[in-house]
Design a protein around this motif. Structure first.
Motif, PDB file in Angstrom:
ATOM      1  N   ILE A   1      20.570  31.357 -18.445  1.00 59.47           N
ATOM      2  CA  ILE A   1      21.014  32.039 -17.223  1.00 59.47           C
ATOM      3  C   ILE A   1      22.534  32.091 -17.233  1.00 59.47           C
ATOM      4  O   ILE A   1      23.211  31.134 -16.836  1.00 59.47           O
ATOM      5  CB  ILE A   1      20.503  31.319 -15.960  1.00 59.47           C
ATOM      6  CG1 ILE A   1      19.001  31.039 -16.065  1.00 59.47           C
ATOM      7  CG2 ILE A   1      20.806  32.152 -14.709  1.00 59.47           C
ATOM      8  CD1 ILE A   1      18.472  30.099 -15.002  1.00 59.47           C
ATOM      9  N   PRO A   2      23.116  33.205 -17.707  1.00 60.28           N
ATOM     10  CA  PRO A   2      24.574  33.324 -17.706  1.00 60.28           C
ATOM     11  C   PRO A   2      25.095  33.728 -16.326  1.00 60.28           C
ATOM     12  O   PRO A   2      24.417  34.435 -15.576  1.00 60.28           O
ATOM     13  CB  PRO A   2      24.828  34.425 -18.728  1.00 60.28           C
ATOM     14  CG  PRO A   2      23.600  35.274 -18.683  1.00 60.28           C
ATOM     15  CD  PRO A   2      22.454  34.360 -18.325  1.00 60.28           C
ATOM     16  N   HIS A   3      26.277  33.271 -16.009  1.00 65.05           N
ATOM     17  CA  HIS A   3      26.959  33.628 -14.760  1.00 65.05           C
ATOM     18  C   HIS A   3      28.389  34.023 -15.080  1.00 65.05           C
ATOM     19  O   HIS A   3      28.983  33.511 -16.032  1.00 65.05           O
ATOM     20  CB  HIS A   3      27.014  32.451 -13.781  1.00 65.05           C
ATOM     21  CG  HIS A   3      25.690  31.917 -13.358  1.00 65.05           C
ATOM     22  ND1 HIS A   3      24.855  31.217 -14.215  1.00 65.05           N
ATOM     23  CD2 HIS A   3      25.054  31.948 -12.155  1.00 65.05           C
ATOM     24  CE1 HIS A   3      23.762  30.851 -13.545  1.00 65.05           C
ATOM     25  NE2 HIS A   3      23.874  31.280 -12.306  1.00 65.05           N
ATOM     26  N   ILE A   4      28.931  34.904 -14.293  1.00 67.02           N
ATOM     27  CA  ILE A   4      30.350  35.206 -14.375  1.00 67.02           C
ATOM     28  C   ILE A   4      31.029  34.620 -13.142  1.00 67.02           C
ATOM     29  O   ILE A   4      30.478  34.652 -12.042  1.00 67.02           O
ATOM     30  CB  ILE A   4      30.604  36.723 -14.493  1.00 67.02           C
ATOM     31  CG1 ILE A   4      32.055  36.986 -14.880  1.00 67.02           C
ATOM     32  CG2 ILE A   4      30.213  37.461 -13.213  1.00 67.02           C
ATOM     33  CD1 ILE A   4      32.308  38.404 -15.333  1.00 67.02           C
ATOM     34  N   GLY A   5      32.196  34.020 -13.359  1.00 63.54           N
ATOM     35  CA  GLY A   5      32.919  33.376 -12.263  1.00 63.54           C
ATOM     36  C   GLY A   5      34.272  34.015 -12.037  1.00 63.54           C
ATOM     37  O   GLY A   5      34.811  34.689 -12.924  1.00 63.54           O
ATOM     38  N   ASN A   6      34.842  33.790 -10.870  1.00 64.24           N
ATOM     39  CA  ASN A   6      36.136  34.391 -10.542  1.00 64.24           C
ATOM     40  C   ASN A   6      37.279  33.478 -10.997  1.00 64.24           C
ATOM     41  O   ASN A   6      38.118  33.040 -10.215  1.00 64.24           O
ATOM     42  CB  ASN A   6      36.231  34.719  -9.051  1.00 64.24           C
ATOM     43  CG  ASN A   6      35.947  33.531  -8.170  1.00 64.24           C
ATOM     44  OD1 ASN A   6      35.487  32.492  -8.651  1.00 64.24           O
ATOM     45  ND2 ASN A   6      36.242  33.653  -6.897  1.00 64.24           N
ATOM     46  N   PHE A   7      37.279  33.210 -12.299  1.00 69.43           N
ATOM     47  CA  PHE A   7      38.376  32.521 -12.968  1.00 69.43           C
ATOM     48  C   PHE A   7      38.539  33.180 -14.332  1.00 69.43           C
ATOM     49  O   PHE A   7      37.638  33.889 -14.801  1.00 69.43           O
ATOM     50  CB  PHE A   7      38.110  31.013 -13.091  1.00 69.43           C
ATOM     51  CG  PHE A   7      36.786  30.649 -13.715  1.00 69.43           C
ATOM     52  CD1 PHE A   7      36.687  30.415 -15.081  1.00 69.43           C
ATOM     53  CD2 PHE A   7      35.635  30.532 -12.948  1.00 69.43           C
ATOM     54  CE1 PHE A   7      35.477  30.077 -15.664  1.00 69.43           C
ATOM     55  CE2 PHE A   7      34.418  30.194 -13.516  1.00 69.43           C
ATOM     56  CZ  PHE A   7      34.339  29.962 -14.878  1.00 69.43           C
ATOM     57  N   SER A   8      39.667  32.983 -14.968  1.00 66.93           N
ATOM     58  CA  SER A   8      39.993  33.809 -16.132  1.00 66.93           C
ATOM     59  C   SER A   8      39.313  33.355 -17.415  1.00 66.93           C
ATOM     60  O   SER A   8      38.847  34.191 -18.196  1.00 66.93           O
ATOM     61  CB  SER A   8      41.504  33.858 -16.339  1.00 66.93           C
ATOM     62  OG  SER A   8      42.025  32.572 -16.571  1.00 66.93           O
ATOM     63  N   ARG A   9      39.240  32.053 -17.666  1.00 68.90           N
ATOM     64  CA  ARG A   9      38.732  31.630 -18.982  1.00 68.90           C
ATOM     65  C   ARG A   9      38.031  30.287 -18.875  1.00 68.90           C
ATOM     66  O   ARG A   9      38.261  29.502 -17.964  1.00 68.90           O
ATOM     67  CB  ARG A   9      39.853  31.587 -20.012  1.00 68.90           C
ATOM     68  CG  ARG A   9      40.991  30.663 -19.675  1.00 68.90           C
ATOM     69  CD  ARG A   9      42.216  30.958 -20.534  1.00 68.90           C
ATOM     70  NE  ARG A   9      42.010  30.660 -21.944  1.00 68.90           N
ATOM     71  CZ  ARG A   9      42.860  31.034 -22.899  1.00 68.90           C
ATOM     72  NH1 ARG A   9      43.950  31.746 -22.599  1.00 68.90           N
ATOM     73  NH2 ARG A   9      42.636  30.724 -24.159  1.00 68.90           N
ATOM     74  N   GLY A  10      37.174  30.048 -19.861  1.00 68.96           N
ATOM     75  CA  GLY A  10      36.406  28.811 -19.920  1.00 68.96           C
ATOM     76  C   GLY A  10      34.930  29.051 -19.681  1.00 68.96           C
ATOM     77  O   GLY A  10      34.540  30.022 -19.030  1.00 68.96           O
TER      78      GLY A  10
ATOM     79  N   GLU B   1      28.237  34.983  -9.835  1.00 67.84           N
ATOM     80  CA  GLU B   1      26.915  35.589  -9.798  1.00 67.84           C
ATOM     81  C   GLU B   1      26.276  35.566 -11.180  1.00 67.84           C
ATOM     82  O   GLU B   1      26.969  35.621 -12.200  1.00 67.84           O
ATOM     83  CB  GLU B   1      27.003  37.028  -9.292  1.00 67.84           C
ATOM     84  CG  GLU B   1      27.863  37.945 -10.141  1.00 67.84           C
ATOM     85  CD  GLU B   1      27.914  39.355  -9.595  1.00 67.84           C
ATOM     86  OE1 GLU B   1      26.857  39.881  -9.220  1.00 67.84           O
ATOM     87  OE2 GLU B   1      29.018  39.927  -9.528  1.00 67.84           O
ATOM     88  N   PRO B   2      24.935  35.494 -11.212  1.00 68.03           N
ATOM     89  CA  PRO B   2      24.228  35.564 -12.498  1.00 68.03           C
ATOM     90  C   PRO B   2      24.116  37.011 -12.963  1.00 68.03           C
ATOM     91  O   PRO B   2      24.244  37.954 -12.175  1.00 68.03           O
ATOM     92  CB  PRO B   2      22.853  34.991 -12.163  1.00 68.03           C
ATOM     93  CG  PRO B   2      22.650  35.329 -10.727  1.00 68.03           C
ATOM     94  CD  PRO B   2      24.010  35.282 -10.081  1.00 68.03           C
TER      95      PRO B   2
END
Length: 333
Positions: free
Chosen positions: A228-237, A204-205
């Protein structure tokens, strides 16, 4: 050997710093420090982060325990901006060289901190002398600096992808570059928070038009962008997809030449002649990978980095190597 302390050593970026610096032949780690309120005080780092077992087993100590330590020459602050803001001046006054991974000294405009950090910045003299640690472009300034402000993870990948094109005058700024960037949840830090609980995270953004990294990018690039930053369901990168309008007549070769000119001697930027970077290509590695595609006057640049390494810890050590005239890649690769 330079006596070095890492403050915030139990965090995600902090432990990466410890891991890299523990291999460095010129660094003597004399303290791994955490907040005076941390429940990790007294525990070996390898108990908090088992991956460090038999690599470095020093105990985590309260930041208040610094008194009486050997003379400290280098300080890494892997801390929040509030803590870095308070601690950096104290170390600078004793002659330490400070590498701050927070946002406390990245921008010289005090209004920036009031508007985006809720901070009334009162350390104007230190703010003025701070050098922005985007290593590929600030090498000469870093060599003379006492306070190096390491760029944020999003700003690092965004600027490395765009700065060569801006410097060569290839982008038509009548259309703002649009940066869509997705980060792993480790970018939110190690402290427990339901919003960043792995089971609660969806792609999600967030922070649209008001993310503090947005203005850091704009200020240091010197042009407006949409971020437009987003967070993802992964740990890093971090994977950033950047869309730009090119000036008339700009070709694929012009773009390739601009990137090659900027990075042909830079060991931590890898350019793709074909295909595009992916997270898999950079996770647990200290590189920023860049690829691009041109269609008429439209350009898409893809940048990828590990947010905890090139976006934080390895870039900090890269800056330290530059500052003390060590080989730039020493202990990083």
């Amino acid at each position: 050997m330079l006596n070095t302390v890492i403050i915030g050593a139990s965090g995600y970026a902090g432990v990466e710093l410890v891991n890299i610096l523990s291999r460095h032949p010129n660094i003597n780690i004399v303290g791994l420090l955490v907040s005076q309120y941390s429940s990790d005080i007294g525990k070996p780092l390898s108990e908090v982060h088992p991956r460090m077992k038999n690599i470095i087993d020093l105990p985590l100590q309260s930041v208040n325990s610094l008194a009486g330590k050997d003379k400290i020459e280098i300080v890494f602050l892997a801390t929040s901006h509030e803590i870095s803001y308070e601690l950096a001046p104290k170390f600078l006054k004793t002659g330490c060289v400070v590498f701050d991974l927070s946002g406390a000294f990245r921008v010289k405009d005090k209004n920036f901190y009031k508007n985006f950090y809720g901070l009334q910045h009162k350390h104007g003299a230190f703010l003025e002398k701070a050098v922005y640690g985007l290593a590929e472009f600030q090498c000469e300034k870093i060599k003379k600096a006492q306070l190096i402000a390491i760029p944020g993870c999003y700003p690092t990948v965004s600027q490395l992808a765009l700065k060569p094109l801006i410097n060569e005058g290839l982008i038509n700024t009548a259309q703002y570059p649009v940066i869509n960037a997705i980060s792993g949840v480790s970018g939110a830090g190690r402290k427990a928070n339901i919003k960043t609980h792995f089971c609660e995270i969806s792609l999600e953004p967030y922070g649209i038009f008001n993310h503090r990294h947005h203005m850091e990018i704009v200020i240091h690039l010197g042009i407006p962008v949409i971020f437009i930053p987003h967070i993802g369901n992964f740990s890093r990168g971090i994977l950033a997809t950047i869309t730009c309008l090119l000036k008339k007549g700009v070709t694929n070769k012009n773009i390739a030449d601009a990137f090659n000119k900027a990075y042909h001697t830079k060991p931590f930027v890898r350019l793709y002649q074909q295909g595009f970077p992916s997270l898999k290509s950079v996770i647990n590695l200290p590189y920023c990978d860049i690829g691009f595609a041109v269609n008429n006057n439209h350009l898409i640049v893809i940048g990828a980095e590990d947010n905890l390494l090139k976006g934080a810890a390895s870039q900090a050590v890269q800056c330290m190597n530059i500052r003390f005239d060590f080989p730039e890649t020493q202990s990083i690769i």
